[in-house]
Design a protein around this motif. Structure first.
Motif, PDB file in Angstrom:
ATOM      1  N   TRP A  59       0.844  -1.198   0.000  1.00 32.61           N
ATOM      2  CA  TRP A  59       0.000   0.000   0.000  1.00 32.61           C
ATOM      3  C   TRP A  59       0.877   1.245   0.000  1.00 32.61           C
ATOM      4  O   TRP A  59       0.501   2.272  -0.556  1.00 32.61           O
ATOM      5  N   MET A  73      -9.183   0.884  -2.950  1.00 33.52           N
ATOM      6  CA  MET A  73      -8.537  -0.155  -2.173  1.00 33.52           C
ATOM      7  C   MET A  73      -9.560  -1.227  -1.830  1.00 33.52           C
ATOM      8  O   MET A  73     -10.702  -0.934  -1.528  1.00 33.52           O
ATOM      9  N   PRO A  85     -11.724  -3.526   0.168  1.00 32.01           N
ATOM     10  CA  PRO A  85     -12.169  -3.478   1.568  1.00 32.01           C
ATOM     11  C   PRO A  85     -12.188  -4.871   2.175  1.00 32.01           C
ATOM     12  O   PRO A  85     -13.205  -5.572   2.105  1.00 32.01           O
ATOM     13  N   VAL A 138     -12.038  -4.125   8.079  1.00 30.11           N
ATOM     14  CA  VAL A 138     -13.213  -3.293   8.342  1.00 30.11           C
ATOM     15  C   VAL A 138     -13.737  -3.610   9.740  1.00 30.11           C
ATOM     16  O   VAL A 138     -13.989  -2.706  10.556  1.00 30.11           O
ATOM     17  N   TYR A 191      -3.245   4.913   8.159  1.00 31.58           N
ATOM     18  CA  TYR A 191      -3.842   5.304   6.882  1.00 31.58           C
ATOM     19  C   TYR A 191      -3.377   6.691   6.462  1.00 31.58           C
ATOM     20  O   TYR A 191      -3.020   6.912   5.309  1.00 31.58           O
ATOM     21  N   TRP A 213      -6.758   8.897   1.875  1.00 32.22           N
ATOM     22  CA  TRP A 213      -6.319   8.581   3.239  1.00 32.22           C
ATOM     23  C   TRP A 213      -5.283   9.585   3.746  1.00 32.22           C
ATOM     24  O   TRP A 213      -5.248   9.899   4.921  1.00 32.22           O
ATOM     25  N   ARG A 267     -16.890   2.487   7.228  1.00 29.25           N
ATOM     26  CA  ARG A 267     -15.509   1.991   7.160  1.00 29.25           C
ATOM     27  C   ARG A 267     -15.273   1.220   5.871  1.00 29.25           C
ATOM     28  O   ARG A 267     -14.205   1.306   5.264  1.00 29.25           O
ATOM     29  N   TRP A 268     -16.300   0.487   5.402  1.00 28.14           N
ATOM     30  CA  TRP A 268     -16.189  -0.226   4.134  1.00 28.14           C
ATOM     31  C   TRP A 268     -15.956   0.796   3.007  1.00 28.14           C
ATOM     32  O   TRP A 268     -15.104   0.610   2.151  1.00 28.14           O
ATOM     33  N   PHE A 284     -12.464   2.313   2.614  1.00 24.50           N
ATOM     34  CA  PHE A 284     -11.557   1.533   1.779  1.00 24.50           C
ATOM     35  C   PHE A 284     -11.984   1.580   0.312  1.00 24.50           C
ATOM     36  O   PHE A 284     -11.168   1.808  -0.578  1.00 24.50           O
TER      37      PHE A 284
END
Lengths: 251, 315
Positions: free
Chosen positions: A124, B1, B3, B8, B133, B142, B295-296, B299
């Motif tokens: 990442w 990204m 998830p 999560v 993040y 992020w 939160r899902w 991502f």
């Protein structure tokens, strides 16, 4: 230790210089990389479902192809990309275990697979997509700059180069010490105005990309569809022999 | 990204658990919370279970879970390592605080001190989670100043909603708790809205031009991908969510995480008693669903610069 090694004067910065002007997009570097590294320092490089649908696998080097410009002024550029062995590699500093590290002696960024927990955070943190996850072993893998070739005393000296550099049929890839201003690669970067990928992110990649030469191209058509006047150093029009000589001399 | 559900769940559960621990550790020694031992037992058990459950869930995300202990070593440079260290350290004073409160019925003196220490460590852990993040420069959605405050306030909000429910379940007197919940809900709504506005109106400094160092002759676009099939990078970093679905999920998150819990908390404030307890319980359920969706999306909406090499012109 995932803290970066302290910078020392005269320290080697091994890396690649990639010439976007002459890469023909044959994918030989990607194939040679896969071939060597599958049984090399970071091998194996597994392929998943290789003969079925949705085949995928690990590659440390991939050749992308881009188009630039519009119409007659457009050109195709083949763009090989592997780990850039950055001077400020966040992939190393984010690693929670110390598995990712940057070698002090030559700047090569490596993964110690025996302590990698496979959290994927390093992939990442890499803006360039240099790291790939081995789902078989549950660890992260990456380009080693062929550390098992460049220092390999079983190979003859001329073979001590990364596999991708050795195989390139048009010599679009060059390997050397980019900290030494007199090295062939450093001189190439100065002469051709080599540059960084995504310099704005501050990773300071060691690998440099040489831009495509301008004079090989048809001039960019203006908005009205009329070609702008050729610059003073443009190749002479008319005589084909003269044009050829001009091209030859301006390499 | 992409998830990953393990992450999560980890960030939502641990966020709520740590925030609950923070409130208990700080509130009980200062005399702001009921001192009932059975209440203390259940509240602390929930806080510890949420936190530990989240941590265990995060271990399942690893390729080599049996080596997870190695993640405590690189706290000098890695926010993930710091998060691991602080989360485990939190359990030390939290255990002493819990034993003191539950078995000896005291939250004063040394036990109280441990509570305050646990609260400080819990806050540090949440901060580290946010920084994991926020420190990733390749991901514009992020790497911005809204991420850490969002993690913090959404965690606090979740913790306080759970606490409000427990206090009503025990029918205890905790003045002002519901009001704090309402204030936090409003703050979280504002912060999340500001975050979404930020990612909608700005884009990463990196473009396909800077990623390829090309562009002197005009627009740069991908002609051919390096391969016909997917790869790890595309699976992990190439997750795409349609704008239509994004907007719908944002509405669901807003409603379930903030609006519905706010209405239910108001109801519980007005009615109290059994109805109040039921309303507060429903607020917990709604907020849990809403924060998981939020939160899902955190991502799913995040875009990585590596996609600039696979056809994206901006991220």
């Amino acid at each position: 230790m995932t803290s970066l090694p302290e910078a020392r004067p005269g320290q080697k910065k091994l890396g690649l210089v990639i010439d976007l002007d002459i890469c023909v997009g044959c994918h030989a570097c990607a194939t040679a990389c896969k071939e060597w590294n599958a049984s090399g320092h970071m091998g194996p490089l597994p392929d998943f479902n290789p003969y079925g649908n949705d085949a995928w696998g690990l590659w440390f080097n991939r050749v992308h192809s881009f188009e630039e410009g519009e119409g007659e002024g457009a050109r195709t550029i083949h763009f090989p990309k592997s780990c850039l062995h950055c001077e400020e590699p966040a992939c190393v500093t984010v690693c929670p275990t110390g598995a990712s590290y940057k070698r002090a002696e030559d700047g090569i960024v490596l993964v110690n697979e025996s302590i990698c927990i496979g959290c994927k955070l390093c992939s990442w943190a890499c803006p360039y997509g240099a790291r790939e996850f081995d789902a078989d072993e549950g660890v992260m893998k990456k380009c080693t700059l062929c550390i098992d070739r460049i220092y390999n005393e079983h190979l003859s000296p001329e073979d001590r180069q990364p596999a991708c550099v050795m195989v390139c049929p048009v010599s679009a890839r060059h390997f050397g010490d980019l900290n030494d201003p007199r090295s062939e690669v450093s001189e190439m970067v100065v002469q051709r105005g080599g540059g960084d990928l995504m310099p704005e992110l501050g990773y300071k990649p060691v690998n440099k990309y040489l831009p495509p030469r301008a004079h090989r191209m048809a001039p960019i058509a203006s908005a009205a569809g009329i070609a702008p006047a050729p610059p003073d150093d443009a190749p002479p029009s008319g005589d084909r022999l003269l044009r050829w000589v001009d091209r030859l001399l301006s390499r | 990204m992409y998830p990953a559900l393990s992450i999560v769940f980890f960030t939502t559960a641990s966020g709520a658990g740590l925030a609950l621990l923070l409130v208990l550790g700080l509130g009980a020694p200062l005399g702001l919370l009921p001192q009932s031992q059975s209440f203390g037992f259940v509240a602390l058990a929930i806080a510890v279970l949420l936190t530990a459950g989240g941590l265990v869930s995060s271990v399942f995300h690893l390729g080599r879970p049996e080596r997870a202990w190695r993640a405590f070593s690189q706290w000098r440079s890695s926010w993930l390592s710091r998060e691991g260290v602080f989360s485990v350290l939190t359990f030390v004073p939290a255990s002493i605080f819990s034993i003191g409160w539950v078995f000896f019925g005291t939250t004063d003196g040394f036990v109280g001190l441990c509570g305050i220490l646990a609260a400080a460590l819990a806050a540090a852990t949440i901060y580290c989670t946010g920084m994991i993040y926020a420190s990733l420069r390749p991901i514009h959605q992020w790497h911005n100043p809204w991420v850490v405050p969002n993690y913090f306030v959404l965690g606090l909000m979740s913790g306080f909603i759970v606490l409000d429910f427990l206090v009503r379940l025990w029918d205890l007197h905790a003045p002002g708790l519901a009001l704090i919940v309402l204030v936090l809900l409003l703050a979280a709504w504002q912060l999340k809205t500001a975050y979404w506005r930020y990612i909608d109106t700005t884009s990463a400094p990196s473009t396909v031009r800077s990623a390829t160092s090309l562009g002197s002759r005009g627009r740069v676009r991908m002609l051919e991908s390096p391969h016909t099939e997917e790869n790890y990078l595309l699976k992990e970093m190439g997750f795409k969510i349609a704008r239509k679905h994004r907007m719908r999920l944002r509405r669901i998150a807003r409603l379930a995480a903030f609006a519905v819990p706010a209405v239910l908390t108001l109801l519980s404030l007005i009615f109290g008693g059994v109805i109040g307890a039921i309303a507060a319980g429903l607020a917990v359920a709604s907020a849990a669903l809403g924060v998981v969706v939020e939160r899902w999306l955190f991502f799913a909406e995040a875009k990585h610069t590596v996609m600039l090499y696979y056809g994206a012109e901006a991220v």
